[in-house]
Design an enzyme around this catalytic site. Structure first.
Site, mmCIF file in Angstrom:
data_model
loop_
_atom_site.group_PDB
_atom_site.id
_atom_site.type_symbol
_atom_site.label_atom_id
_atom_site.label_comp_id
_atom_site.label_asym_id
_atom_site.label_seq_id
_atom_site.Cartn_x
_atom_site.Cartn_y
_atom_site.Cartn_z
ATOM 1 N N ASP A 123 -3.925 36.980 -47.839
ATOM 2 C CA ASP A 123 -2.608 36.435 -47.540
ATOM 3 C C ASP A 123 -2.606 34.935 -47.828
ATOM 4 O O ASP A 123 -3.502 34.206 -47.389
ATOM 5 C CB ASP A 123 -2.254 36.679 -46.070
ATOM 6 C CG ASP A 123 -0.781 36.450 -45.791
ATOM 7 O OD1 ASP A 123 0.045 36.762 -46.669
ATOM 8 O OD2 ASP A 123 -0.439 35.991 -44.690
ATOM 9 N N HIS A 130 7.789 26.493 -45.187
ATOM 10 C CA HIS A 130 7.099 27.093 -44.038
ATOM 11 C C HIS A 130 5.930 26.223 -43.589
ATOM 12 O O HIS A 130 5.767 25.941 -42.394
ATOM 13 C CB HIS A 130 6.603 28.491 -44.410
ATOM 14 C CG HIS A 130 5.787 29.150 -43.352
ATOM 15 N ND1 HIS A 130 6.306 29.555 -42.141
ATOM 16 C CD2 HIS A 130 4.461 29.483 -43.318
ATOM 17 C CE1 HIS A 130 5.355 30.113 -41.411
ATOM 18 N NE2 HIS A 130 4.220 30.075 -42.101
ATOM 19 N N GLU A 195 6.232 37.776 -40.166
ATOM 20 C CA GLU A 195 6.191 36.928 -41.350
ATOM 21 C C GLU A 195 6.775 37.735 -42.502
ATOM 22 O O GLU A 195 6.193 38.738 -42.930
ATOM 23 C CB GLU A 195 4.761 36.461 -41.662
ATOM 24 C CG GLU A 195 4.216 35.485 -40.634
ATOM 25 C CD GLU A 195 2.945 34.787 -41.090
ATOM 26 O OE1 GLU A 195 2.339 35.240 -42.086
ATOM 27 O OE2 GLU A 195 2.548 33.799 -40.444
ATOM 28 N N GLU A 197 7.361 38.463 -46.152
ATOM 29 C CA GLU A 197 6.575 38.100 -47.323
ATOM 30 C C GLU A 197 6.814 39.068 -48.478
ATOM 31 O O GLU A 197 7.324 40.179 -48.291
ATOM 32 C CB GLU A 197 5.079 38.103 -46.984
ATOM 33 C CG GLU A 197 4.725 37.268 -45.760
ATOM 34 C CD GLU A 197 3.226 37.106 -45.566
ATOM 35 O OE1 GLU A 197 2.467 37.380 -46.526
ATOM 36 O OE2 GLU A 197 2.818 36.692 -44.464
ATOM 37 N N ASP A 229 3.605 40.458 -42.236
ATOM 38 C CA ASP A 229 2.274 40.135 -41.724
ATOM 39 C C ASP A 229 2.420 39.703 -40.266
ATOM 40 O O ASP A 229 2.518 38.519 -39.953
ATOM 41 C CB ASP A 229 1.642 39.028 -42.570
ATOM 42 C CG ASP A 229 0.163 38.855 -42.283
ATOM 43 O OD1 ASP A 229 -0.502 39.870 -42.028
ATOM 44 O OD2 ASP A 229 -0.321 37.712 -42.314
ATOM 45 N N ARG A 233 0.773 34.430 -32.380
ATOM 46 C CA ARG A 233 0.626 32.980 -32.532
ATOM 47 C C ARG A 233 -0.264 32.354 -31.470
ATOM 48 O O ARG A 233 -0.969 31.368 -31.750
ATOM 49 C CB ARG A 233 2.007 32.319 -32.511
ATOM 50 C CG ARG A 233 2.965 32.800 -33.588
ATOM 51 C CD ARG A 233 2.471 32.467 -34.970
ATOM 52 N NE ARG A 233 3.469 32.823 -35.988
ATOM 53 C CZ ARG A 233 3.264 32.728 -37.284
ATOM 54 N NH1 ARG A 233 2.100 32.305 -37.749
ATOM 55 N NH2 ARG A 233 4.206 33.073 -38.150
ATOM 56 N N GLN A 236 -3.847 33.252 -32.399
ATOM 57 C CA GLN A 236 -4.157 32.504 -33.623
ATOM 58 C C GLN A 236 -4.420 31.028 -33.332
ATOM 59 O O GLN A 236 -5.356 30.430 -33.880
ATOM 60 C CB GLN A 236 -2.998 32.650 -34.613
ATOM 61 C CG GLN A 236 -3.206 31.927 -35.932
ATOM 62 C CD GLN A 236 -1.979 32.041 -36.837
ATOM 63 O OE1 GLN A 236 -1.004 32.701 -36.508
ATOM 64 N NE2 GLN A 236 -2.034 31.380 -37.972
ATOM 65 N N LYS A 249 -4.185 38.006 -36.594
ATOM 66 C CA LYS A 249 -3.544 38.588 -37.772
ATOM 67 C C LYS A 249 -4.011 40.008 -38.074
ATOM 68 O O LYS A 249 -3.284 40.786 -38.687
ATOM 69 C CB LYS A 249 -3.849 37.732 -39.010
ATOM 70 C CG LYS A 249 -3.303 36.317 -38.962
ATOM 71 C CD LYS A 249 -1.855 36.288 -39.393
ATOM 72 C CE LYS A 249 -1.409 34.859 -39.664
ATOM 73 N NZ LYS A 249 -0.022 34.818 -40.189
ATOM 74 N N THR A 253 -0.631 44.819 -40.571
ATOM 75 C CA THR A 253 0.190 44.252 -41.640
ATOM 76 C C THR A 253 0.960 45.414 -42.243
ATOM 77 O O THR A 253 0.353 46.388 -42.704
ATOM 78 C CB THR A 253 -0.675 43.585 -42.717
ATOM 79 O OG1 THR A 253 -1.432 42.512 -42.139
ATOM 80 C CG2 THR A 253 0.187 43.030 -43.845
ATOM 81 N N GLU A 356 9.454 29.646 -36.530
ATOM 82 C CA GLU A 356 10.339 28.652 -37.139
ATOM 83 C C GLU A 356 11.767 28.799 -36.625
ATOM 84 O O GLU A 356 12.433 27.803 -36.326
ATOM 85 C CB GLU A 356 10.329 28.799 -38.654
ATOM 86 C CG GLU A 356 9.007 28.469 -39.315
ATOM 87 C CD GLU A 356 9.037 28.851 -40.772
ATOM 88 O OE1 GLU A 356 9.391 27.991 -41.602
ATOM 89 O OE2 GLU A 356 8.725 30.022 -41.092
#
Length: 413
Positions: A123, A130, A195, A197, A229, A233, A236, A249, A253, A356
């Site tokens: 990834d 971002h 996420e 993607e 994905d 947080r 992480q 993570k 996925t 975000e």
């Protein structure tokens, strides 16, 4: 009134995302025949590819025999082009209608499967917007981008074994977290995120020790798909220094069931954004045809649109990502999947992650039903879809990738 495309003998609306210009590949089964097999989507139907090929092009039968796309991926660009050209001919020449009709299955009757065996998963972190947003949150008062960001596509090596097909429920992960007071605890993630993607599926392998240069991108990559994905947080944030994402993570996925071949995306190719620092030769694409892509995504949370990211603004192209992935001589394998990282734009409504959209939880996102979210709650369902422009006004669709959050399992003692 929507007109019907004259390019095919099927009754296909001209603006259908799975029209004759798209022809994506997937793997499906039905209640009457549950065995997984390769299919090509056309409108609201799926062409059962293996029996059609056995009758009309038997020399290609081994490449599409299934039960996954693996054999077709490994067959290489000449076979990809041949199969796509044949399917296009069959669906545009009414002389084939009687022979193909028995092999057209209503999509509503299909159960979709993970379309290929994922060999490796990487990834990237290719959106400047971002990366800038996260840098502003986590490093206020400093340059939001790390010194290396505009010199190379940053990425991490993920876990292939937890790449799952669209519709697979996602169990809330648990892990170590450090609270604001410094206490270290183990428990379910309280900051579970998405996420949005774009993913790229490798077909042709490469030799160990031999980098793949920019000009050979389409010799190795079969097509593109949607990726979510999922990211914890809080887990992480505690674990990623100094080696990067791991348990935050690796729990899941999700990928879409349809792979759009690169050939379908030719009309969507656009130049990437202007580069603000010189690139080393192996990443410098100024003299090569551009592999930026005008792909427009839509993110829905519990049925409500919360974001519309656009891939065309990504700083790093998929060709550059592949060149960097192999720059040290790392070899490609059939079924390798690499993803772009979160796709975010300059506007708030183009941000491809909840961290975000809620600015790290400080600005809760208000949904049209009156509820708010900072991060995902149990029972939430996320659906990501996308499309790209095709030739002569056609729409190239990617389908969707969806997933619903289930409560965490009981923590181990």
């Amino acid at each position: 009134m929507t007109t019907v495309s004259a390019a095919t003998w099927l009754d296909v609306p001209a603006d259908h995302p799975f029209g004759i210009a798209t022809l994506p590949y997937g793997v499906f089964g039905t209640a009457s025949d549950p065995d997984p097999r390769v299919g090509v989507a056309i409108s609201d139907l799926i062409l059962d590819l293996a029996p059609a090929v056995r009758v009309l092009a038997p020399e290609l039968a081994p490449a599409v025999a299934g039960p996954s796309l693996d054999t077709l991926l490994a067959a290489g660009p000449r076979a990809w082009s041949r199969v796509r050209a044949l399917v296009t001919t069959w669906l545009t020449d009414a002389g084939y209608s009687d022979r193909l009709a028995p092999h057209l299955v209503p999509a509503r009757d299909a159960v979709m499967h993970l379309p290929f065996t994922v060999a490796d998963y990487v990834d990237f972190y290719a959106s400047e917007q971002h990366a800038t947003n996260l840098g502003r949150m986590f490093r206020p008062g400093q340059d939001p981008l790390t010194p290396n960001w505009k010199h190379l596509p940053i990425g991490y090596h993920g876990r292939a074994g937890t790449v799952v097909g669209s519709g697979t429920d996602v169990v809330r992960p648990s892990g170590q977290r450090r609270g604001a007071d410094g206490e270290i605890t183990f428990g379910p993630s309280a900051r579970l995120d998405i996420e949005a993607e774009l993913g790229f599926v490798v077909g042709t392998p490469s030799r160990l020790g031999a980098p793949v240069d920019l000009a050979r991108f389409d010799e190795h990559v079969f097509g593109a798909c949607l990726v979510n994905d999922w990211s914890a947080r809080d887990i992480q944030a505690w674990e990623y220094v100094p080696l990067g994402p791991f348990l935050g993570k690796s729990f899941a996925t999700s990928v879409s069931p349809w792979i759009v071949p690169l050939a379908a995306l030719e009309p969507a190719r656009v130049p990437p954004p202007a580069r603000t620092v010189p690139l080393l030769p192996y990443l410098d694409d100024a003299a090569t045809p551009p592999w930026g892509l005008d792909v427009r995504l839509e993110v829905r949370l519990n049925g409500h649109v919360v974001s519309r990211p656009r891939f065309e603004g990504m700083y790093w192209t998929p060709a550059q990502m592949l060149a960097h992935l192999t720059a040290n001589g790392a070899s490609l394998r059939t079924g390798d999947l690499y993803a772009s990282g979160t796709i975010s734009g300059e506007r708030p409504d183009q941000r491809g992650s909840l961290i975000e959209l809620s600015w790290g939880g400080a600005e809760p996102l208000r949904l049209p039903d009156g509820t708010t979210r900072t991060f995902l709650e149990d029972g939430d369902e996320v659906v990501i879809s996308a499309s790209a422009p095709g030739a002569d006004g056609a729409v190239i669709g990617f389908g969707e990738v969806r997933g619903r959050i289930l409560p965490a399992h009981q923590a181990p003692r």
